[in-house]
Design an enzyme around this catalytic site. Sequence first.
Site, PDB file in Angstrom:
ATOM      1  N   ASP A   1       0.865  -1.181   0.000  1.00 38.87           N
ATOM      2  CA  ASP A   1       0.000   0.000   0.000  1.00 38.87           C
ATOM      3  C   ASP A   1       0.903   1.233   0.000  1.00 38.87           C
ATOM      4  O   ASP A   1       2.126   1.156   0.191  1.00 38.87           O
ATOM      5  CB  ASP A   1      -0.970  -0.011   1.195  1.00 38.87           C
ATOM      6  CG  ASP A   1      -2.158   0.949   0.968  1.00 38.87           C
ATOM      7  OD1 ASP A   1      -2.109   1.763   0.030  1.00 38.87           O
ATOM      8  OD2 ASP A   1      -3.138   0.872   1.727  1.00 38.87           O
TER       9      ASP A   1
HETATM   10  C1  BGC Z   1      -5.065   3.303   0.352  1.00 40.48           C
HETATM   11  C2  BGC Z   1      -5.296   2.298  -0.754  1.00 40.48           C
HETATM   12  C3  BGC Z   1      -5.211   2.977  -2.094  1.00 40.48           C
HETATM   13  C4  BGC Z   1      -3.866   3.670  -2.211  1.00 40.48           C
HETATM   14  C5  BGC Z   1      -3.660   4.362  -3.548  1.00 40.48           C
HETATM   15  C6  BGC Z   1      -3.808   4.123   0.121  1.00 40.48           C
HETATM   16  O1  BGC Z   1      -3.701   5.151   1.046  1.00 40.48           O
HETATM   17  O2  BGC Z   1      -4.970   2.617   1.583  1.00 40.48           O
HETATM   18  O3  BGC Z   1      -6.546   1.684  -0.586  1.00 40.48           O
HETATM   19  O4  BGC Z   1      -5.380   2.017  -3.105  1.00 40.48           O
HETATM   20  O5  BGC Z   1      -3.772   4.649  -1.185  1.00 40.48           O
HETATM   21  O6  BGC Z   1      -4.528   5.422  -3.711  1.00 40.48           O
END
Ligand code: BGC
Length: 755
Positions: A277
């Site tokens: 993530d």
């Molecule tokens: C979130 C994810 C997301 C990623 C990209 C993160 O902060 O937890 O769910 O896909 O950002 O936007």
Amino acid sequence: MSLYLALASPSCCEASALPTMAKSTFIDNLLARMSVTEKVGQLRMSFAGADLPPPTALQAVAEGRVGSMFTHPAATQAQLRSFQEYAVTHSRLGIPLFFAGDVVHGHHTIFPIGLGLASSWDLDAISVSARVAAREATGNGLDMTFAPMVDISRDPRWGRISEGFGEDPYLTSRIAATMVRGFQGQPGAVDSLMACVKHFAAYGAVEGGRDYNTTDLSAQRLYQDYLPPYQAAVDAGAGAMMTALTSLNGVPATANRWLLRTLLRQHWSFTGLVISDHGAVEELISHGVAGDGAQAAQRALDAGTEISMSDRYYLQALPTLTEHSAQARSQLDEAVRRVLSVKYDMGLFEDPFRRLQGAQPAPVQFSHPLYRSEARAIARRSLVLLKNDDATLPLKRQGTVALIGPLADNSRDILGSWPANGQPSQAVSLYQGLRTALGDRAQLLYALGANIHDNPTAFDLLADNQVVLDPRPPSALLAEALAIARQADVVIAALGEPRGMSHEGASKTTLDLPQQQRELLRALKMTGKPLVLVLMNGRPLSIVEESQWADAVLETWFSGSEGGNAIADVLLGDYNPSGKLPISFPRTVGQLPVHYNTLNTGRPFIKERPSKYKSRYFDLDPTPLYPFGYGLSYTTFSLSSLRLSTHQLPPGQSLQASITVKNQGSRSGETVVQLYLRDRVASVSRPIKELKGFRKVLLAPGESRRITFTVDQTALGFYNQDLQWITEPGEFDVMIGLDSQHLEHARFELLEASR
Ligand code: BGC
């Protein structure tokens, strides 16, 4: 010759000769020619903002220091194309990039949020929503979506509960598989959007519902309740998995060797890509499992995190690390192999521009009318009628209707969290939907009534802080609303949350409606007019009083681009509501966790025989306000004649459980027949009921139908104390109902192997 080959001259781009070779030879050859920096580059995912690519970003691409990009919703195809041109024409090996983004519930055409999709209990419709999203997103240059989000959550304080499919492992698993197949379509096709399932694992179990907090679960609960949806997504062929930002039982997911290598790779045979993530590798330092960036990179790679999203440490640390460690070198190669394999499967080596053919800037693209009609069809199926006293709904197309509330003429919040490229200007507010549906047969009055939230300072901290508040004092807004309500025959209050309140980083300690909105509803009640509460929100709310004040309550979640039309369809009876809750509504926040599939405990509370020393809170009814699986219709359905094909089931075999469902009213309508099981005595305590099947059926007035469920060994199995998936002989309850509380019962015995 493909456009890719035309653009990529062999001298600058050796990868161009490869599509004719078998995949593994192709990857071996390419890998053999890559420098360490180029290899590490493949493991890095950078951000493509909404502006033109800055020269430094293009430079990084040209130098092979970036392997993929995650894109801003407003990034245009032209912009992504310039990145790709740089990758294939300016980098030494011409390895194409892939582009990923958060297409969670639609791309241009926005469908209901996860909780809404799940409320439809309609896998065909959910599949269509994912397919449409994939068509639009791939048409806009994306190769991968960071979805589906399949985190089970039982804590509505967690803002991200809006993105998931509720509290139940079975329902969520079915939807997870459906979404993966829907996004990916025909793997390798131009309109196939690779699914990156998230957030592995058990992000939804953060303590206290506080985002990014610790997750600590018993092995039993993890295996039984939280892991099944990820596994279902893997079994459905998901191309990628995203690690959670959180730790699981003390080890952050991104550095969790057991999670990524043992469980995901070995036990589940996952062959796709593991992506961290956002910033999760760097956060290993704050988690306290790495002393510095180098250690964080080493731990993540070692655990099996192949791509690092938005991080500098892979690039800074991995070249030195691999110089000194043969193990790190082989892990690097293994990770790069997986990235190249995914790019191969996406068809990018054959034609890196295959999803970048158009020139239309994304934000001005309109949804196809066909897609919009699908969005309306699923949105209305996702609405849950929670209360309807005295047949307040459906409304008649006559007289004067007062529509009041901060969500009433709001085409922004109705799109929900993660609205991708959904444009408020292209979304239908409830006011617009009702206006069109009522035509000139009824008068529609409108007032804001209250601002959408009470605390601008706190709200500014949330992800989505562009809410424009009415500067008038609350008393003036209220007075205006009451004046309108008094002129009306019926009042509709559209209340709830701003979309940013049910989002990432938006955890709350209360599940109450914002205070100004509560006061508005109470005041509207005092007018004595029939009162319909239309809720728009991304979490179960505690609405004990509100549900008493209102004559009818319709939960609409955030219903997307066609939300206003869909809600009007239900309010006016053009569609008979059929949604069922995928999550329990607690009475108050202090009651959490509230979910239907609990263990019995040694001292279960029995309402008919109350006693002090039982498992309950002494100051509250232990039941939820609205249970899992619940939702009303404008008609009534009955169930009768539950029968089992056998009461003695030999091991390894299955039985049929059938029941008659009848539409007893004068309107046609759909309902969801739900099958629950209970293993009465086992070596570990088993839940008092677990959903194991469901069927959404449409019945004409007076029509009845026999519904048959097959109960097989999979439905009977569970993880024992040694975490082996087994079935144990003994008695099972079969329960079938139209929600999780009102159930018809039967019982059978699973026989011992020797009998
Ligand atoms: C979130 C994810 C997301 C990623 C990209 C993160 O902060 O937890 O769910 O896909 O950002 O936007």
